[in-house]
Write a protein that holds these residues in place. Structure first.
Motif, short mmCIF file in Angstrom:
data_model
loop_
_atom_site.label_atom_id
_atom_site.label_comp_id
_atom_site.label_asym_id
_atom_site.label_seq_id
_atom_site.Cartn_x
_atom_site.Cartn_y
_atom_site.Cartn_z
N LYS A 79 5.51 -2.08 12.82
CA LYS A 79 6.82 -2.19 12.53
C LYS A 79 6.84 -3.80 12.10
O LYS A 79 7.48 -3.94 11.01
CB LYS A 79 7.95 -1.76 13.38
CG LYS A 79 7.91 -0.33 13.29
CD LYS A 79 9.05 0.15 14.25
CE LYS A 79 9.15 1.63 14.19
NZ LYS A 79 10.20 2.12 15.20
N LEU A 80 6.59 -4.76 12.84
CA LEU A 80 6.87 -6.23 12.69
C LEU A 80 6.09 -6.47 11.46
O LEU A 80 6.68 -7.70 10.97
CB LEU A 80 6.34 -6.95 13.99
CG LEU A 80 7.38 -6.92 15.31
CD1 LEU A 80 6.55 -7.77 16.51
CD2 LEU A 80 8.94 -7.48 14.94
N LEU A 81 4.99 -5.98 11.20
CA LEU A 81 4.37 -6.43 10.23
C LEU A 81 4.84 -5.66 8.95
O LEU A 81 4.13 -5.83 7.74
CB LEU A 81 2.73 -6.22 10.29
CG LEU A 81 2.14 -7.05 11.62
CD1 LEU A 81 0.84 -6.33 12.00
CD2 LEU A 81 2.02 -8.37 11.24
N ASN A 82 5.92 -4.93 9.13
CA ASN A 82 6.12 -3.95 7.80
C ASN A 82 4.93 -3.01 7.24
O ASN A 82 4.75 -3.07 6.17
CB ASN A 82 6.79 -4.85 6.69
CG ASN A 82 8.18 -5.28 7.07
OD1 ASN A 82 8.74 -4.49 7.89
ND2 ASN A 82 8.38 -6.45 6.51
N ALA A 83 4.28 -2.60 8.32
CA ALA A 83 3.08 -1.66 7.85
C ALA A 83 3.15 -0.11 8.45
O ALA A 83 3.83 -0.27 9.46
CB ALA A 83 1.91 -2.36 8.40
N MET A 84 2.31 0.65 8.22
CA MET A 84 2.29 2.18 8.68
C MET A 84 0.84 2.31 9.24
O MET A 84 0.04 2.14 8.43
CB MET A 84 2.82 2.93 7.72
CG MET A 84 2.57 4.50 8.14
SD MET A 84 3.65 5.65 6.93
CE MET A 84 5.50 5.59 7.56
N ASP A 136 0.67 -1.26 0.03
CA ASP A 136 0.07 0.09 0.02
C ASP A 136 1.00 1.23 0.10
O ASP A 136 0.76 2.09 -0.82
CB ASP A 136 -0.90 0.00 1.28
CG ASP A 136 -2.01 -1.02 1.27
OD1 ASP A 136 -2.31 -1.56 0.14
OD2 ASP A 136 -2.41 -1.33 2.36
N LEU A 137 1.80 1.27 1.04
CA LEU A 137 2.69 2.61 1.07
C LEU A 137 3.49 2.71 -0.20
O LEU A 137 3.78 3.73 -0.94
CB LEU A 137 3.60 2.09 2.27
CG LEU A 137 4.83 3.46 2.63
CD1 LEU A 137 3.92 4.55 2.86
CD2 LEU A 137 5.39 3.22 3.87
N ASP A 138 3.93 1.54 -0.89
CA ASP A 138 4.74 1.46 -2.21
C ASP A 138 3.68 2.15 -3.18
O ASP A 138 4.31 2.87 -3.93
CB ASP A 138 5.00 0.16 -2.60
CG ASP A 138 5.96 -0.15 -3.82
OD1 ASP A 138 5.30 0.48 -4.80
OD2 ASP A 138 6.94 -0.53 -3.61
N HIS A 139 2.65 1.90 -3.47
CA HIS A 139 1.75 2.29 -4.30
C HIS A 139 1.56 3.82 -4.04
O HIS A 139 1.66 4.61 -4.99
CB HIS A 139 0.26 1.51 -4.04
CG HIS A 139 -0.63 2.06 -5.01
ND1 HIS A 139 -1.94 1.77 -4.89
CD2 HIS A 139 -0.66 2.60 -6.38
CE1 HIS A 139 -2.75 2.42 -6.04
NE2 HIS A 139 -1.97 2.75 -7.07
N PHE A 140 1.26 4.37 -2.64
CA PHE A 140 1.06 5.75 -2.25
C PHE A 140 2.48 6.62 -2.72
O PHE A 140 2.31 7.80 -3.58
CB PHE A 140 0.81 5.93 -0.90
CG PHE A 140 1.23 7.44 -0.37
CD1 PHE A 140 0.01 8.30 -0.73
CD2 PHE A 140 2.33 7.71 0.09
CE1 PHE A 140 0.37 9.56 -0.35
CE2 PHE A 140 2.48 8.99 0.56
CZ PHE A 140 1.54 9.95 0.30
N LEU A 141 3.53 5.93 -2.33
CA LEU A 141 4.86 6.73 -3.02
C LEU A 141 4.98 6.85 -4.49
O LEU A 141 5.51 7.93 -4.87
CB LEU A 141 6.13 6.07 -2.34
CG LEU A 141 5.91 5.89 -0.77
CD1 LEU A 141 7.28 4.99 -0.10
CD2 LEU A 141 6.32 7.69 -0.22
N TYR A 194 12.61 2.13 0.15
CA TYR A 194 12.59 3.51 0.82
C TYR A 194 11.18 3.48 1.78
O TYR A 194 11.03 4.14 2.77
CB TYR A 194 12.11 4.49 -0.39
CG TYR A 194 11.80 6.06 0.20
CD1 TYR A 194 12.67 6.53 1.17
CD2 TYR A 194 10.69 6.72 -0.33
CE1 TYR A 194 12.34 7.96 1.27
CE2 TYR A 194 10.55 7.98 0.21
CZ TYR A 194 11.33 8.66 0.78
OH TYR A 194 11.13 9.87 1.31
N ALA A 195 10.08 2.56 1.49
CA ALA A 195 9.04 2.51 2.32
C ALA A 195 9.19 2.05 3.40
O ALA A 195 9.03 2.27 4.36
CB ALA A 195 8.04 1.66 1.33
N MET A 196 10.28 1.12 3.48
CA MET A 196 10.73 0.35 4.67
C MET A 196 11.49 1.20 5.77
O MET A 196 11.20 1.31 6.81
CB MET A 196 11.55 -1.02 4.35
CG MET A 196 10.69 -2.24 3.80
SD MET A 196 11.77 -3.49 3.46
CE MET A 196 12.08 -4.18 5.09
#
Length: 732
Positions: free
Chosen positions: A264-269, A231-236, A249-251
């Protein structure tokens, strides 16, 4: 105290720091304002480790406070005129200065002992360092805690609804009382009728719910609760237009801004992390790639715009203002690379610095040189130019040369880098760590290699020359008299300190093209520079591709106001000297231009201003080879926590945003959003403004927030300026 803040203090070893423990107990110190004004005051650090409390005579029996975040630096010993004036009474090891941000006067203190002074110096530096190292979550927590303290009038650690209502007014919020009470009740989980610690944080979060950001978050979140890595990749990719290494960069963003360890453990924001990211430097409209030194620094000095100060010694106006070495320190710490030193004969054979023929106070030349030597390379390694206005006798010029050599040592450039007369100027990279003198010189560099006489009659000082006066006939006779008096003999010792910046009188562009040397620098008042730009813009640009030009404010600006530097940059003028002590549009543009390239004080001019074979006329940019205008679309979405501009306690801002384009004449433009009625806390516009930019490489974009209610004496809320080439595409 907030639990998060307390954890932060413990984590950083602040709670157990001996110096801070001593500050928490407090100390009686002398507050020094002058040689005769020395008053004892009791100072202590408050329990939040963020506030300094002291008893002030002005406030009667009440106390005064200031935040540690307001303090920019701590200087040890006699590093101010005030402490230097009492150096014979109090030793340096007991003295220190607190330097405040903005225009607030510094605080000069003398402790009862050297140990006590050392304790406060080390303690304050620890607190300042701690603030600088705070994470985004901790900064937010501290900001909330500061508001809590402001609203908690009776200091009982709780906030009742009346205190909340007062807080809303302080925060620029005009909220319906019933709605405010509903939020208060929802946040009061303990049902005590007051808000404490985490309850206040909850109230703040409800108060600052960002519908505009939530809308974006939910558009990209698959489950409406979080942004997964994809999701964050898509937004960026879609919104921030990030093209390379997006997932990596998202990570990094999740690691930096996500407050939840589980996320953070789920690699999510989460939404909180997303909000912190967008409010950070990473989410800024300023491109991160342009923040560090990214330009080629190996070109000749004349190929760069150079951050430059006028009347650097002045803290106020140029008729009665205070002269201070603090002016040099502040300018250099802002990235200034060319400072002005106006030198006159002083008592006891010591040259002094002040604005001649005025009532401004005087400081010693040697103190100025010491300050420059100490602070020249604190924020930038690239060369500093000392622009000398020399009104001294030969004898005191020799003293000036002695001070320059003794105090600056190897930092002072005394000869050309290769031992030969230059055919082109060296680069900022070549001159790293060097201080250059710009002043009159006996003969040229060619003659200096074969020796010359001890002294020689010099040309008039740049700022005394008749040709440079603003065209007011009423002043010509007095100016001619001053010019006649300014004919002087130069000492060889001072002349030898001038290498790549020899001050010369300007005759014409034709004369300069045939006869001038690359190391000769002409100076113009703003009016003379404007006249040259109007009459021979192309030639002016060409001249500035070969050698340095300095432009300075008119002598009739007795209030130390500034002209617009943009038109001088349009002509390729490198040393556009402004009054750094005077806030306003001129300094906003200067700060904006030099906010790029690592704030190093040097910005590479566009290629069409550096190449001799190119022809650029600022008045006719369409004629430039490769002319390529761009369309600029700016959507102004929202604002948060705008400050009050009206002194009335119950006033609320009606904010609007004006976007200004500063550049070549055809690019000068401004447009405004509509205004938002009675909301300085979280106004939302979603207004789009459109501009056509003909010369994007020279364009500056200035965002100005104003109060629509013009009844206020000061309708200015804030501004942000940056070069168009540094704007990051996407949302900022």
């Amino acid at each position: 105290m907030s639990h998060v803040l307390l954890l932060h203090l413990v984590r950083n070893g602040i709670a157990e720091d001996d110096n801070l423990q001593s500050m928490l107990v407090g100390a009686v110190m002398r507050k020094i304002k002058s040689r005769t004004w020395k008053k004892q005051r009791y100072f202590k650090l408050e329990d939040d480790c963020m506030t300094i409390w002291y008893k002030s005579k002005k406030a009667g029996n009440a106390h005064s406070t200031f935040s540690v975040s307001d303090v920019e630096a701590i200087r040890e010993g006699h590093q101010s005129e005030v402490l230097l004036s009492i150096a014979d009474e109090f030793p340096a090891e007991r003295c220190f200065t607190m330097v405040f941000r903005g225009r607030r006067a510094n605080l000069d203190l003398v402790a009862e002992s050297a140990e006590e002074a050392e304790s406060w110096i080390r303690g304050m530096r620890k607190l300042i360092e701690n603030l600088e190292n705070m994470g985004e979550r901790e900064k937010l927590d501290q900001w909330i805690w500061d508001w809590f303290k402001k609203a908690d009038k009776n200091n009982d650690g709780r906030m009742n609804f009346k205190e909340v209502q007062n807080l809303l007014k302080m925060m620029n919020v005009d909220m319906n009382e019933q709605h405010a009470h509903r939020l208060f009740t929802m946040a009061d989980k303990s049902q005590s009728g007051t808000l404490e610690d985490d309850e206040f944080v909850l109230f703040y979060k409800m108060l600052t719910q960002r519908e505009d950001v939530l809308r974006v978050f939910q558009r990209y979140s698959a489950d409406g609760q979080k942004l997964s890595l994809s999701d964050l990749d898509h937004f960026l990719r879609e919104e921030q237009l990030v093209g390379d290494n997006v997932q990596q960069y998202a990570m990094q963003l999740i690691e930096l801004y996500e407050p939840s360890d589980r996320a953070k453990l789920l690699n999510a924001m989460t939404f909180d992390g997303f909000l912190m990211y967008l409010g950070s430097a990473e989410g800024s409209i300023f491109s991160p790639q342009r923040r560090g030194v990214y330009q080629d620094m190996s070109q000749p000095l004349c190929h760069y715009f150079i951050s430059s100060s006028h009347n650097t010694y002045l803290m106020e106006d140029q008729l009665r203002g205070q002269s201070s070495v603090e002016g040099y320190i502040r300018a250099l710490k802002r990235g200034c690379r060319c400072v002005e030193v106006d030198c006159w004969d002083g008592a006891n054979g010591e040259p002094i610095v002040y604005h001649g023929h005025t009532f401004t106070s005087k400081i010693l030349f040697k103190d100025v040189v010491s300050a420059v030597g100490k602070y020249a390379f604190k924020v930038s390694d690239y060369p500093v130019i000392l622009s000398i206005e020399n009104h001294c006798s030969v004898e005191q010029q020799r003293v000036m040369a002695q001070h320059l050599n003794h105090i600056l040592g190897d930092k002072l450039l005394k000869s050309t880098l290769d031992g030969k007369a230059p055919i082109r100027l060296p680069s900022p990279e070549d001159l790293k760590g060097k201080i250059l003198l710009k002043a009159k010189k006996i003969g040229g560099l060619e003659e200096s290699f074969s020796g010359t006489e001890d002294s020689l009659t010099g040309e008039p000082s740049d700022e005394d020359e008749v040709a440079e006066i603003d065209g007011d006939n009423l002043h010509r006779e007095s100016v001619r008299h001053r010019v006649k008096k300014s004919k002087q003999r130069l000492s060889k010792e001072l002349s030898d300190c001038v290498v790549y910046c020899k001050s010369v009188r300007f005759n014409s562009f034709k004369h300069a093209r045939i006869h001038s040397k690359v190391y000769e620098v002409a100076s113009f008042t703003e009016y003379k520079a404007r006249k040259h730009l109007r009459e021979a813009g192309t030639e002016f640009v060409l001249h500035n591709s070969r050698q340095l030009t300095r432009v300075y404010p008119s002598g009739f600006r007795t209030d130390s106001s500034n002209f617009g530097p943009q038109e001088m940059w349009n002509a390729g003028c490198q040393i556009v000297a402004l009054n750094f002590q005077t806030a306003g549009e001129g300094m906003d543009l200067n700060d904006g231009l030099f906010s790029q390239n690592g704030r190093c004080g040097y910005v590479l001019k566009p290629s069409f201003m550096r190449e001799v074979e190119k022809t650029f006329d600022p008045e006719m940019p369409q004629k430039l080879d490769g002319y390529n205008p761009v369309m600029l679309n700016i959507q102004v979405i929202s604002g948060q926590q705008l400050p009050k501009v009206n002194i009335k306690e119950d006033s609320i801002v009606d904010p609007l945003v004006r976007v200004e384009i500063h550049g070549v004449p055809t690019d000068q433009a401004k447009q405004e959003t509509r205004y938002i009625d009675n909301n300085g806390f979280n106004p939302v516009w979603y207004d789009t403004l459109r501009f056509t930019i003909h010369t994007p490489d020279l364009a500056m974009v200035r965002f100005v927030v104003e109060d629509y209610d013009k009844t206020s004496k000061n309708d200015f809320v804030g501004q942000y300026t940056l070069p168009l080439t540094c704007m990051q595409q996407g949302k900022g």
